[in-house]
Structures are given as structure tokens and as C-alpha cells.
Design an enzyme around this catalytic site. Structure first.
Site, PDB file in Angstrom:
ATOM      1  N   ARG A  17      -5.663   0.695  -5.862  1.00 27.39           N
ATOM      2  CA  ARG A  17      -7.176   0.655  -5.756  1.00 27.39           C
ATOM      3  C   ARG A  17      -8.130   1.245  -4.149  1.00 27.39           C
ATOM      4  NH1 ARG A  17      -8.331  -4.503  -7.667  1.00 27.39           N
ATOM      5  NH2 ARG A  17      -6.772  -5.722  -7.626  1.00 27.39           N
ATOM      6  N   GLY A  85       9.282  -4.894  -9.604  1.00 31.71           N
ATOM      7  CA  GLY A  85       8.691  -6.969  -9.228  1.00 31.71           C
ATOM      8  C   GLY A  85       8.903  -7.516  -7.491  1.00 31.71           C
ATOM      9  N   GLY A 108       2.514  -7.217   3.064  1.00 34.88           N
ATOM     10  CA  GLY A 108       1.832  -6.360   4.225  1.00 34.88           C
ATOM     11  C   GLY A 108       0.865  -6.032   4.002  1.00 34.88           C
ATOM     12  N   ASP A 109      -0.020  -6.861   2.889  1.00 37.44           N
ATOM     13  CA  ASP A 109      -1.235  -6.080   2.464  1.00 37.44           C
ATOM     14  C   ASP A 109      -2.289  -7.906   2.345  1.00 37.44           C
ATOM     15  OD1 ASP A 109      -0.925  -7.386  -0.142  1.00 37.44           O
ATOM     16  OD2 ASP A 109      -1.451  -6.504  -0.998  1.00 37.44           O
ATOM     17  N   GLU A 162       2.387 -16.496 -14.035  1.00 35.22           N
ATOM     18  CA  GLU A 162       1.485 -15.593 -13.506  1.00 35.22           C
ATOM     19  C   GLU A 162       0.369 -15.542 -14.559  1.00 35.22           C
ATOM     20  OE1 GLU A 162       2.008 -13.778 -11.110  1.00 35.22           O
ATOM     21  OE2 GLU A 162       2.924 -15.443 -10.693  1.00 35.22           O
ATOM     22  N   ASN A 235      -6.982  -4.528  -2.009  1.00 35.83           N
ATOM     23  CA  ASN A 235      -6.524  -4.312  -2.833  1.00 35.83           C
ATOM     24  C   ASN A 235      -7.386  -2.902  -2.507  1.00 35.83           C
ATOM     25  OD1 ASN A 235      -4.662  -5.738  -3.962  1.00 35.83           O
ATOM     26  ND2 ASN A 235      -5.815  -7.329  -4.297  1.00 35.83           N
ATOM     27  N   LYS A 363     -15.018  13.194  34.907  1.00 35.24           N
ATOM     28  CA  LYS A 363     -13.229  12.762  33.627  1.00 35.24           C
ATOM     29  C   LYS A 363     -13.040  12.977  34.893  1.00 35.24           C
ATOM     30  CE  LYS A 363     -10.675  15.466  33.739  1.00 35.24           C
ATOM     31  NZ  LYS A 363      -9.639  16.844  32.973  1.00 35.24           N
ATOM     32  N   ALA A 392     -28.978  16.162  39.846  1.00 37.20           N
ATOM     33  CA  ALA A 392     -29.593  16.803  38.795  1.00 37.20           C
ATOM     34  C   ALA A 392     -28.771  18.047  38.273  1.00 37.20           C
ATOM     35  CB  ALA A 392     -30.569  16.261  38.467  1.00 37.20           C
ATOM     36  N   GLY A 435     -29.905  23.550  46.641  1.00 33.34           N
ATOM     37  CA  GLY A 435     -30.065  23.014  45.254  1.00 33.34           C
ATOM     38  C   GLY A 435     -30.272  24.492  44.609  1.00 33.34           C
TER      39      GLY A 435
HETATM   40  C1  UD1 Z   1       1.727 -12.281  -7.263  1.00 38.42           C
HETATM   41  C2  UD1 Z   1       2.564 -13.586  -6.990  1.00 38.42           C
HETATM   42  C3  UD1 Z   1       0.828 -14.500  -7.816  1.00 38.42           C
HETATM   43  C4  UD1 Z   1       0.457 -14.596  -6.350  1.00 38.42           C
HETATM   44  C5  UD1 Z   1      -0.367 -13.757  -6.258  1.00 38.42           C
HETATM   45  C6  UD1 Z   1      -0.990 -13.260  -4.559  1.00 38.42           C
HETATM   46  C7  UD1 Z   1       4.582 -13.092  -8.437  1.00 38.42           C
HETATM   47  C8  UD1 Z   1       5.270 -12.652  -9.422  1.00 38.42           C
HETATM   48  N1  UD1 Z   1       2.927 -13.077  -8.533  1.00 38.42           N
HETATM   49  O1  UD1 Z   1       1.194 -11.797  -8.122  1.00 38.42           O
HETATM   50  O2  UD1 Z   1       1.763 -16.321  -8.664  1.00 38.42           O
HETATM   51  O3  UD1 Z   1      -1.023 -15.181  -7.100  1.00 38.42           O
HETATM   52  O4  UD1 Z   1       0.687 -12.581  -5.997  1.00 38.42           O
HETATM   53  O5  UD1 Z   1      -1.460 -13.214  -4.695  1.00 38.42           O
HETATM   54  O6  UD1 Z   1       4.785 -12.816  -7.971  1.00 38.42           O
HETATM   55  N2  UD1 Z   1       5.189  -5.782  -3.979  1.00 38.42           N
HETATM   56  C9  UD1 Z   1       6.464  -4.833  -3.982  1.00 38.42           C
HETATM   57  N3  UD1 Z   1       7.323  -5.019  -4.513  1.00 38.42           N
HETATM   58  C10 UD1 Z   1       7.080  -4.913  -6.045  1.00 38.42           C
HETATM   59  C11 UD1 Z   1       5.915  -5.512  -6.355  1.00 38.42           C
HETATM   60  C12 UD1 Z   1       5.194  -5.916  -5.269  1.00 38.42           C
HETATM   61  O7  UD1 Z   1       6.440  -4.730  -2.655  1.00 38.42           O
HETATM   62  O8  UD1 Z   1       8.314  -4.489  -7.008  1.00 38.42           O
HETATM   63  C13 UD1 Z   1       4.588  -5.943  -3.121  1.00 38.42           C
HETATM   64  C14 UD1 Z   1       3.172  -5.411  -3.024  1.00 38.42           C
HETATM   65  O9  UD1 Z   1       2.603  -4.540  -2.406  1.00 38.42           O
HETATM   66  C15 UD1 Z   1       2.337  -6.803  -2.480  1.00 38.42           C
HETATM   67  C16 UD1 Z   1       2.797  -7.644  -3.090  1.00 38.42           C
HETATM   68  O10 UD1 Z   1       4.538  -7.842  -3.440  1.00 38.42           O
HETATM   69  O11 UD1 Z   1       1.766  -6.463  -1.033  1.00 38.42           O
HETATM   70  C17 UD1 Z   1       2.318  -8.225  -4.100  1.00 38.42           C
HETATM   71  O12 UD1 Z   1       2.342  -7.865  -5.574  1.00 38.42           O
HETATM   72  P1  UD1 Z   1       0.805  -7.663  -6.205  1.00 38.42           P
HETATM   73  O13 UD1 Z   1       1.516  -6.625  -7.443  1.00 38.42           O
HETATM   74  O14 UD1 Z   1      -0.323  -7.971  -5.402  1.00 38.42           O
HETATM   75  O15 UD1 Z   1       1.123  -9.327  -6.684  1.00 38.42           O
HETATM   76  P2  UD1 Z   1       0.533  -9.593  -8.129  1.00 38.42           P
HETATM   77  O16 UD1 Z   1       1.080  -9.372  -8.979  1.00 38.42           O
HETATM   78  O17 UD1 Z   1      -0.420 -10.000  -7.981  1.00 38.42           O
END
Ligand code: UD1
Ligand code: MG
Length: 471
Positions: A17, A85, A108-109, A162, A235, A363, A392, A435
Site C-alpha cells: 500500500r 507469516g 520494523g514499520d 486474528e 502501511n 562556502k 554588493a 568598485g
Molecule cells: C499482526 C498480528 C495481529 C496484530 C497486528 C498488529 C499476527 C498473526 N497477527 O497482524 O494480531 O493485531 O499484527 O499490527 O501476527 N511480517 C514478516 N513476515 C511475514 C509476515 C509479516 O516479516 O511473513 C512482518 C510485516 O512486515 C510487519 C509485521 O510482520 O512488519 C506484521 O505483519 P502484518 O502482516 O502487518 O501483521 P498483521 O496481519 O497486521
């Protein structure tokens, strides 16, 4: 001894996004990559190390972070390919983690989590419990819900469900999991081995470890906060801009609490560190980048850009001034007056009470105390003595097309308007340059040096007449 902390930062996700070529965690907030904010938080917690999970844009993220993060905290990277995941993400970090520690999971975000919040979460974990950071939301859509054993807000936590796996009734639960948890590493290792992906998204959910903890009789604590900005993720560009304002307002508030007078805290941007002494005033729409220090009583006018500079006590920077010290830095001496519309570039070093006026560029030049260049001028690679007055439209011609050369203007020199000082050249102390002169040879101290065509007068000069148009 407190239990050692290892931080795992998830940063493998795509960030679709953002609609950007740049990996999401490298987008900037307050001038620094989102991921750098999270790493900085880990450093301030005195964590033993940070393990960053990378995936999308891994090489770019790893090299950018290695360049940007100051040495001190040990950082390693673990690649997650493909991304199956959040549970699968943390599994990739396991080889880096020692069992006797606590693993603190961050994203990280999510750049604005406060260090004291994480310290409180770690205290709840205390090396034995599973501690989740949670908060209640008016609109909890999309988040994992905290499922408790009873209706009371303090009832035992049973699971995180979830959003996509929850029923309508469960979706009504306002308390959500923030994405941040602290967990004893030896327990985490066992629980991650038990994950499966039998859920609505066919992902390995980190959040499933909560039900394993409950089954194993490990206490699960929810540390609730109310400040949503601390757990807000980025996001989209809209969310990035929202968090930027939150971050800037935090900085503005901290400055005002120290006594800095801001004309409008909503119109200040600090993209680095701004250090202010007493009685500093800053007008609207100023942007500070890199490391900037402002001495006692400094006043900054509206619409200034100031980067990597140190401005001494009592100096006044008038509106629309652009100062960028880059690597060499810029120094402005005590009581100096700069601007409006002045430009100070790397290596500009102004002494006490120096005046730099409108449309003057400086500079890599030092100006000793009391020197003045008030209008439309260029000083590049120049050494300017005390009390020099630089007229000037005058410039130092410092570049011969191949190399840069220095111009030395000794104390008490008066350079008239529209002069070209062709470097290398020295203007002797107390001298005057007429000048319009183009000076190519050193001048003697005390001398008047004039180098221009002599004035001629042609009497009764007839100007051309406009031709008469045919009727
Ligand atoms: C996750 C949580 C959810 C929580 C939410 C808060 C899980 C299953 N769910 O959901 O309960 O309310 O965060 O924001 O954990 N990432 C990876 N590798 C992956 C998947 C994700 O590094 O395979 C990282 C993403 O870049 C991100 C963070 O993990 O920084 C969270 O992933 P995201 O997909 O945003 O989690 P949600 O589905 O929102
Ligand atoms: Mg997801």
C-alpha cells in the site's frame, strides 16, 4: 541481574500500500528510516542484540541499515523467503537467540513505541511470563483480538484471535494485540515448533503461541496502554504523514518544556537532533536536519532550512535563510546576523558579530569577527579578516575550471561593489578595492587597487532616433 534482552524486528513484509519502489521500512519519519527508529529503541533498551527479519527488498534494507545505524548495538539479519507469516518470521531468528534471554518482538514499520512502555512490558515478562502489549480501540478491524476467560477486563487471557478467523461476536472485542510481545526465549523456541498454518490466511501466526502458553500453564499478561500512536504501523503514505505529525509534535513539546519558544509547534520539523540553549526562539515553518545546535538567545526567523550547523549565542537568523553544513558543518559566531535570503554552505565559519545579508552565498570560507557582506555576493574558499566590508555584487572567482583556489582578504579591507577577486589572490590589510575591479594580482596593504576600464566622457552624444513608421 535482569534477564538479557534480544530484540527481533520483523521487516520482511512487502508494504504494497505504500505504492513505492522503496521497501516500506526504509521510508523516512523525522528524517530517519522507520526501521532505524525501531533499532534505536532497541539500543536505548540496552538490548543485547537486534535481529532484523528481512524478505522483500532484503539486500537494500540490509545495506541501508548497516550504513545508517551507529555502531554499538549488534545487529544481524535473518532472511525470510518466502514470507509465510509472523510465526514463520520469528522462526528465522531462532538460530541467533540464546535460551536464557527474553525475546522482544517488534515490527520494523511501527516507529513510535516509547522505551518506557517496552521496559514496562519486559518487567511484566520478567523472564517467565508471556507479556503482550495491548490496547482497546473504537475500530479494531483487522487486528488480532485479545480473548479473555471472562467478561471482566482483567480476566485471564486465553488467546489471540486474528480478525479473519474471528466470528462476528469475537470481532466485537475492542482489545487488540499491538504486534509487540516479550517472551522467554526457551519457551518461545518450543512454541514456535508447534505452529501450523490451518487458519483463514494459511499463515504461521506468531499469535498462536498464546494458546500454547495457556495450555502449558505459563502466565500470559496483557500490558494495556491507551496511546495508539505508540503501536501504530505505517502501511500507506497517509499513515506515514499522520505519524510524522505525531513525532514532530512530540519533539516540539519536548523543546517547549525545555523553554524553547516556538511560534507554532505544528509548524516545526526536526529531521535529526536539535539542541537548544536557554531563550531560543523559532518562528514558523523551519526545518532542522542532521545535528543542529542553537546557543543562548538565538532567534530563527520564519521559513529557514538549517542542517548540520552550530549557531552561537545571540545570533539572529532572519527569514528564508538556507544553511547546510553537510559533512564540513557550518558555524555561526556569537551575535552574528544572517539573512534574510542568505545561503551558508559547507565550511562556512562566521566569527562574532559577522553580518551576512540578502542573496549572499558563503562556502568553505572563514570570516573573522565583525566582517560584513550585506548584499548579493559570493565568498567561496576565502579567508576574510576582521572588520572587512565586502561590497554588493562582489565575488571570489575560486574555480579555474579545473581546481579551486583560495582568496585571502586581510583585516580592515574594503572591497567595493561588483568586484571579481580571481583566486589565488591576497588583498593586503587595510586596502581598498575600487568598485567594478577584476583583481588578478596580490594587492599591497593600505593601497587602493583599481582594475577596470578608465571612464571616458564623449560630449554632446547623440542617441540613435527611432525610425518614423510609413503612414
Ligand atoms: C499482526 C498480528 C495481529 C496484530 C497486528 C498488529 C499476527 C498473526 N497477527 O497482524 O494480531 O493485531 O499484527 O499490527 O501476527 N511480517 C514478516 N513476515 C511475514 C509476515 C509479516 O516479516 O511473513 C512482518 C510485516 O512486515 C510487519 C509485521 O510482520 O512488519 C506484521 O505483519 P502484518 O502482516 O502487518 O501483521 P498483521 O496481519 O497486521
Ligand atoms: Mg498479515
Amino acid at each position: 541481574m535482569a534477564t538479557p534482552v534480544d530484540v527481533v524486528i520483523m521487516a520482511a513484509g512487502k508494504g504494497t500500500r505504500m505504492k513505492s519502489r522503496l521497501p516500506k521500512v526504509l521510508h523516512r519519519l523525522g528524517g530517519r528510516a522507520l526501521l532505524v527508529h525501531v533499532i534505536d529503541c532497541a539500543a536505548r533498551l540496552s538490548a543485547r542484540q537486534a535481529v532484523v527479519i528481512t524478505g522483500h527488498g532484503a539486500a537494500e534494507v540490509e545495506s541501508a541499515i548497516s550504513r545508517e545505524v551507529p555502531p554499538g548495538l549488534g545487529i544481524s539479519f535473518a532472511r525470510q523467503e518466502p514470507q509465510l507469516g509472523t510465526g514463520h518470521a520469528v522462526q528465522q531468528a531462532l538460530p541467533h537467540l540464546a535460551d536464557e534471554g527474553i525475546t522482544l518482538v517488534l515490527s520494523g514499520d511501527v516507529p513510535l513505541t516509547r522505551v518506557d512502555t517496552l521496559q514496562a512490558l519486559l518487567a511484566q515478562c520478567d523472564g517467565q511470563r508471556l507479556a503482550l502489549l495491548t490496547l482497546s480501540m473504537a475500530d479494531p478491524r483487522g487486528y488480532g483480538r485479545i480473548v479473555r476467560a471472562g467478561k471482566e477486563p482483567t480476566a485471564q487471557v486465553r488467546a489471540i484471535l486474528e480478525h479473519k478467523d474471528a466470528s462476528e461476536a469475537e470481532r466485537a472485542i475492542p482489545e487488540i494485540y499491538s504486534g509487540i510481545m516479550a517472551v522467554p526465549t526457551r519457551l518461545l523456541r518450543g512454541w514456535l515448533a508447534r505452529l501450523d498454518n490451518k487458519n483463514a490466511q494459511s499463515e504461521y501466526y506468531l499469535t498462536d503461541i498464546v494458546k500454547f502458553a495457556v495450555a502449558d500453564g505459563v502466565v500470559v499478561v496483557a500490558h494495556q496502554i491507551t496511546d495508539a500512536a505508540q503501536v501504530a504501523g505505517v502501511n500507506s503514505p497517509v499513515q506515514l504523514a499522520e505519524l510524522e505529525r505525531v513525532h514532530q509534535l512530540r519533539i516540539a513539546t519536548a523543546l517547549m518544556e525545555q523553554g524553547v519558544r516556538l511560534a507554532d509547534p505544528a509548524r516545526l520539523d526536526v529531521r535529526g537532533t536539535l539542541d537548544c540553549a536557554q531563550d531560543v526562539e523559532i518562528d514558523v515553518n523551519c526545518v532542522f536536519s542532521g545535528v543542529v545546535t542553537l546557543g543562548e538567545g538565538v532567534s530563527i526567523g520564519a521559513n529557514c532550512m538549517i542542517a548540520n550547523a552550530s549557531i552561537a549565542a545571540g545570533a539572529v537568523i532572519h527569514p528564508f535563510t538556507h544553511i547546510d553544513g553537510e559533512k564540513l558543518g557550518v558555524k555561526v559566531g556569537p551575535g552574528a546576523l544572517v539573512g534574510p535570503f542568505a545561503r551558508l554552505r559547507p565550511g562556512a565559519d562566521l566569527g562574532a558579530e559577522v553580518h551576512i545579508g540578502n542573496f549572499v552565498e558563503v562556502k568553505n570560507s572563514t570570516l573573522a569577527a565583525g566582517a560584513k557582506a550585506n548584499h548579493l555576493a559570493y565568498l567561496g574558499d576565502a579567508t576574510v579578516g576582521e572588520r572587512v566590508n565586502y561590497g554588493a555584487g562582489s565575488i571570489t572567482a575560486n574555480y579555474d575550471g579545473a581546481n579551486k583556489h583560495r582568496t585571502v582578504i586581510e583585516a580592515d579591507v574594503h572591497v567595493g561593489s561588483n568586484c571579481v577577486l580571481v583566486a589565488p589572490v591576497t588583498i593586503g590589510a587595510g586596502g581598498t578595492v575600487g568598485g567594478g575591479s577584476t583583481i588578478t594580482k596580490d594587492t599591497a596593504p593600505g593601497a587602493l587597487s583599481v582594475a577596470r576600464g578608465k571612464q571616458v566622457g564623449i560630449a554632446n552624444w547623440q542617441r540613435p532616433q527611432k525610425k518614423k513608421q510609413a503612414p
